[in-house]
Scaffold this motif. Structure first.
Motif, PDB file in Angstrom:
ATOM      1  N   LEU A  89      -9.276  18.529 -29.063  1.00  0.00           N
ATOM      2  CA  LEU A  89      -8.463  19.448 -29.090  1.00  0.00           C
ATOM      3  C   LEU A  89      -8.340  20.085 -27.933  1.00  0.00           C
ATOM      4  CD1 LEU A  89      -8.536  20.134 -32.691  1.00  0.00           C
ATOM      5  CD2 LEU A  89      -6.806  18.486 -31.170  1.00  0.00           C
ATOM      6  N   ASP A  90      -8.421  19.773 -26.365  1.00  0.00           N
ATOM      7  CA  ASP A  90      -8.755  20.014 -25.280  1.00  0.00           C
ATOM      8  C   ASP A  90      -7.417  19.980 -24.312  1.00  0.00           C
ATOM      9  OD1 ASP A  90      -9.575  20.401 -22.396  1.00  0.00           O
ATOM     10  OD2 ASP A  90     -10.732  19.253 -22.201  1.00  0.00           O
ATOM     11  N   ALA A  91      -6.017  21.275 -24.606  1.00  0.00           N
ATOM     12  CA  ALA A  91      -5.134  21.326 -24.159  1.00  0.00           C
ATOM     13  C   ALA A  91      -5.242  21.190 -22.627  1.00  0.00           C
ATOM     14  CB  ALA A  91      -4.314  22.687 -24.430  1.00  0.00           C
ATOM     15  N   ILE A  92      -6.609  21.302 -21.862  1.00  0.00           N
ATOM     16  CA  ILE A  92      -6.459  21.556 -20.067  1.00  0.00           C
ATOM     17  C   ILE A  92      -6.416  20.299 -19.776  1.00  0.00           C
ATOM     18  CG2 ILE A  92      -7.567  22.100 -18.277  1.00  0.00           C
ATOM     19  CD1 ILE A  92      -8.553  24.535 -19.555  1.00  0.00           C
ATOM     20  N   ALA A  93      -7.209  19.203 -21.002  1.00  0.00           N
ATOM     21  CA  ALA A  93      -7.481  17.638 -19.839  1.00  0.00           C
ATOM     22  C   ALA A  93      -5.975  17.428 -20.486  1.00  0.00           C
ATOM     23  CB  ALA A  93      -8.152  17.472 -20.827  1.00  0.00           C
TER      24      ALA A  93
ATOM     25  N   ALA B 141      -2.576   3.626 -15.509  1.00  0.00           N
ATOM     26  CA  ALA B 141      -1.501   4.296 -16.362  1.00  0.00           C
ATOM     27  C   ALA B 141      -2.839   4.468 -17.343  1.00  0.00           C
ATOM     28  CB  ALA B 141      -0.068   3.122 -16.998  1.00  0.00           C
ATOM     29  N   GLN B 142      -3.916   2.994 -17.544  1.00  0.00           N
ATOM     30  CA  GLN B 142      -4.453   2.831 -18.568  1.00  0.00           C
ATOM     31  C   GLN B 142      -6.039   4.750 -18.769  1.00  0.00           C
ATOM     32  OE1 GLN B 142      -6.647  -0.847 -19.338  1.00  0.00           O
ATOM     33  NE2 GLN B 142      -4.919  -1.412 -17.187  1.00  0.00           N
ATOM     34  N   ALA B 143      -5.842   5.160 -17.193  1.00  0.00           N
ATOM     35  CA  ALA B 143      -6.248   5.922 -17.050  1.00  0.00           C
ATOM     36  C   ALA B 143      -5.793   7.151 -17.714  1.00  0.00           C
ATOM     37  CB  ALA B 143      -7.393   6.548 -15.782  1.00  0.00           C
ATOM     38  N   MET B 144      -4.618   7.383 -17.598  1.00  0.00           N
ATOM     39  CA  MET B 144      -3.753   8.073 -18.478  1.00  0.00           C
ATOM     40  C   MET B 144      -3.980   8.664 -19.555  1.00  0.00           C
ATOM     41  SD  MET B 144      -0.581   8.268 -15.823  1.00  0.00           S
ATOM     42  CE  MET B 144       0.316   9.571 -17.001  1.00  0.00           C
ATOM     43  N   LEU B 145      -3.972   6.917 -20.287  1.00  0.00           N
ATOM     44  CA  LEU B 145      -4.322   6.611 -22.173  1.00  0.00           C
ATOM     45  C   LEU B 145      -5.334   7.531 -22.293  1.00  0.00           C
ATOM     46  CD1 LEU B 145      -2.820   5.807 -24.273  1.00  0.00           C
ATOM     47  CD2 LEU B 145      -3.962   3.316 -24.329  1.00  0.00           C
ATOM     48  N   ALA B 146      -6.663   7.521 -21.752  1.00  0.00           N
ATOM     49  CA  ALA B 146      -7.826   7.653 -21.923  1.00  0.00           C
ATOM     50  C   ALA B 146      -7.865   8.872 -21.960  1.00  0.00           C
ATOM     51  CB  ALA B 146      -8.554   6.452 -21.269  1.00  0.00           C
ATOM     52  N   THR B 147      -7.328   9.419 -21.106  1.00  0.00           N
ATOM     53  CA  THR B 147      -7.327  10.935 -20.777  1.00  0.00           C
ATOM     54  C   THR B 147      -6.890  11.545 -22.167  1.00  0.00           C
ATOM     55  OG1 THR B 147      -8.048  11.041 -18.413  1.00  0.00           O
ATOM     56  CG2 THR B 147      -7.153  12.936 -19.104  1.00  0.00           C
ATOM     57  N   SER B 148      -5.611  11.320 -22.263  1.00  0.00           N
ATOM     58  CA  SER B 148      -4.734  11.860 -23.664  1.00  0.00           C
ATOM     59  C   SER B 148      -5.385  11.664 -24.205  1.00  0.00           C
ATOM     60  CB  SER B 148      -3.853  10.811 -23.405  1.00  0.00           C
ATOM     61  OG  SER B 148      -2.741  11.789 -22.174  1.00  0.00           O
ATOM     62  N   LEU B 149      -6.055  10.306 -24.388  1.00  0.00           N
ATOM     63  CA  LEU B 149      -7.025  10.013 -26.099  1.00  0.00           C
ATOM     64  C   LEU B 149      -8.264  11.171 -25.993  1.00  0.00           C
ATOM     65  CD1 LEU B 149      -6.304   6.220 -26.514  1.00  0.00           C
ATOM     66  CD2 LEU B 149      -5.441   8.346 -27.392  1.00  0.00           C
TER      67      LEU B 149
ATOM     68  N   GLN C 271      -2.798  18.182 -20.058  1.00  0.00           N
ATOM     69  CA  GLN C 271      -1.814  19.241 -19.425  1.00  0.00           C
ATOM     70  C   GLN C 271      -2.289  18.162 -18.036  1.00  0.00           C
ATOM     71  OE1 GLN C 271       0.927  21.026 -18.694  1.00  0.00           O
ATOM     72  NE2 GLN C 271       1.144  21.061 -21.712  1.00  0.00           N
ATOM     73  N   THR C 272      -3.318  17.594 -17.523  1.00  0.00           N
ATOM     74  CA  THR C 272      -3.067  17.171 -16.637  1.00  0.00           C
ATOM     75  C   THR C 272      -2.746  15.967 -16.325  1.00  0.00           C
ATOM     76  OG1 THR C 272      -5.653  16.679 -17.067  1.00  0.00           O
ATOM     77  CG2 THR C 272      -5.755  18.478 -16.084  1.00  0.00           C
ATOM     78  N   VAL C 273      -2.560  15.632 -17.113  1.00  0.00           N
ATOM     79  CA  VAL C 273      -2.654  14.223 -17.602  1.00  0.00           C
ATOM     80  C   VAL C 273      -0.672  13.569 -16.670  1.00  0.00           C
ATOM     81  CG1 VAL C 273      -1.115  11.981 -19.306  1.00  0.00           C
ATOM     82  CG2 VAL C 273      -3.244  12.984 -19.912  1.00  0.00           C
ATOM     83  N   LYS C 274       0.258  15.372 -16.829  1.00  0.00           N
ATOM     84  CA  LYS C 274       1.155  15.412 -16.070  1.00  0.00           C
ATOM     85  C   LYS C 274       0.912  15.405 -14.688  1.00  0.00           C
ATOM     86  CE  LYS C 274       5.380  16.227 -15.550  1.00  0.00           C
ATOM     87  NZ  LYS C 274       6.517  14.776 -15.593  1.00  0.00           N
ATOM     88  N   LYS C 275      -0.413  15.234 -14.054  1.00  0.00           N
ATOM     89  CA  LYS C 275       0.054  15.278 -12.639  1.00  0.00           C
ATOM     90  C   LYS C 275      -0.106  13.959 -12.471  1.00  0.00           C
ATOM     91  CE  LYS C 275      -2.057  20.187 -12.527  1.00  0.00           C
ATOM     92  NZ  LYS C 275      -3.102  20.647 -12.401  1.00  0.00           N
ATOM     93  N   LEU C 276      -1.104  13.413 -12.940  1.00  0.00           N
ATOM     94  CA  LEU C 276      -1.860  11.634 -12.967  1.00  0.00           C
ATOM     95  C   LEU C 276      -0.554  10.699 -12.858  1.00  0.00           C
ATOM     96  CD1 LEU C 276      -4.888  11.415 -15.279  1.00  0.00           C
ATOM     97  CD2 LEU C 276      -4.747  11.757 -12.722  1.00  0.00           C
ATOM     98  N   ASP C 277       0.105  11.235 -13.261  1.00  0.00           N
ATOM     99  CA  ASP C 277       1.871  10.607 -14.462  1.00  0.00           C
ATOM    100  C   ASP C 277       2.809  10.359 -12.611  1.00  0.00           C
ATOM    101  OD1 ASP C 277       4.009   9.480 -15.272  1.00  0.00           O
ATOM    102  OD2 ASP C 277       4.647  11.417 -15.401  1.00  0.00           O
ATOM    103  N   ASP C 278       2.262  11.498 -11.352  1.00  0.00           N
ATOM    104  CA  ASP C 278       3.067  11.546 -10.439  1.00  0.00           C
ATOM    105  C   ASP C 278       2.860  10.360  -9.461  1.00  0.00           C
ATOM    106  OD1 ASP C 278       4.402  13.935 -10.768  1.00  0.00           O
ATOM    107  OD2 ASP C 278       3.037  14.999 -10.381  1.00  0.00           O
ATOM    108  N   THR C 279       1.738   9.522  -9.555  1.00  0.00           N
ATOM    109  CA  THR C 279       0.814   8.696  -8.991  1.00  0.00           C
ATOM    110  C   THR C 279       1.523   7.290  -9.675  1.00  0.00           C
ATOM    111  OG1 THR C 279      -0.923  10.063  -8.424  1.00  0.00           O
ATOM    112  CG2 THR C 279      -0.987   7.629  -8.217  1.00  0.00           C
ATOM    113  N   VAL C 280       1.987   7.530 -10.702  1.00  0.00           N
ATOM    114  CA  VAL C 280       1.795   6.236 -10.718  1.00  0.00           C
ATOM    115  C   VAL C 280       3.920   6.087 -11.010  1.00  0.00           C
ATOM    116  CG1 VAL C 280       2.738   5.208 -13.284  1.00  0.00           C
ATOM    117  CG2 VAL C 280       0.574   5.861 -13.129  1.00  0.00           C
ATOM    118  N   ASP C 281       4.575   7.172 -10.811  1.00  0.00           N
ATOM    119  CA  ASP C 281       5.699   7.053 -10.527  1.00  0.00           C
ATOM    120  C   ASP C 281       5.716   6.644  -9.210  1.00  0.00           C
ATOM    121  OD1 ASP C 281       6.292   8.452 -12.862  1.00  0.00           O
ATOM    122  OD2 ASP C 281       6.930  10.068 -12.750  1.00  0.00           O
TER     123      ASP C 281
END
Length: 233
Positions: A155-159, A141-149, A161-171
């Motif tokens: 202003l990287d749209a691709i990066a 979850a911390q890695a997801m926050l860091a990636t989003s920030l 969107q990749t956070v959504k994939k990381l969310d599956d791991t947490v779920d």
């Protein structure tokens, strides 16, 4: 057709636009500063929970006040810029996304403070066997926050969107730990630590959802295309 605008009016418009752009830049910097505080809050809550460092837990309340201060300041500045200026579509999209994005950051900060309080309540009990899995969940979850920030800073749209994939791991981790806790039998002693851990993994799952929202809001800022945003608190 002869333009009715005078040279003085044109210069004035350019000056106002320049001032507006500087205001946007300062606003973006404040959002990133708020994000850095939220990252710090998340790290402290992690230390409190998994290193059993109660001293860090005591700092979370004051840190959350600073986060809330940024949240209210940024929200007010966004409203002011919308009301007093005439932002073009792209700028309006940015301001709208900022207002939503800082709400996600504020909620992550709230959950971090809550995790600090849960760590204090868990402290008297021996660590549960599933704690390594919960700790890994927190790291993700911390890695997801860091990636989003970082996506926001670049202003990287691709990066974003990749956070959504990381969310599956947490779920997946949430489901696994929840099933472990829910299926326990012949519990010796009180059930409070199990109930508290249930709250911990729920908070971490929600923090990951808000980090996902931030990444998707970055994509919206850049592309103008809306992605699915997780509702709720």
């Amino acid at each position: 057709m002869v333009s009715l605008s005078s040279p003085t009016s044109s210069v004035s418009n350019m000056s106002e636009r320049s001032h507006f752009q500087r205001s946007l830049k300062r606003l973006a910097q404040d959002v990133l500063r708020m994000g850095a505080l939220v990252e710090q809050s998340f790290r402290l809550s992690h230390q409190a929970l998994f290193e059993r460092n109660l001293e860090t837990a005591q700092h979370l309340a004051s840190l959350d006040k600073r986060i809330d201060g940024y949240y209210h300041q940024i929200e007010m500045e966004c409203v002011t810029l919308m009301a007093l200026q005439s932002p073009v579509a792209q700028d309006l999209r940015l301001l709208s996304a900022f207002m939503q994005l800082v709400r996600d950051l504020e909620r992550i900060g709230d959950y971090a403070e809550d995790l600090g309080e849960l760590s204090i309540k868990l402290f008297p009990y021996p660590p549960h066997p599933c704690m390594p899995e919960v700790e890994l969940m927190s790291h993700h979850a911390q890695a997801m926050l860091a990636t989003s920030l970082k996506a926001l800073a670049d202003l990287d749209a691709i990066a974003g969107q990749t956070v959504k994939k990381l969310d599956d791991t947490v779920d997946d981790a949430y489901d696994q730990v929840y099933q472990t806790l829910a299926s326990q039998r012949d519990i010796k002693g009180v059930v409070e630590p199990i109930l508290l851990l249930g709250l911990v993994i729920r908070h971490l799952e929600r923090m990951a959802d808000h980090a996902t929202n931030i990444g998707q809001r970055v994509s919206y800022i850049v592309t103008g295309q809306r992605s699915g945003v997780t509702p709720g608190r």
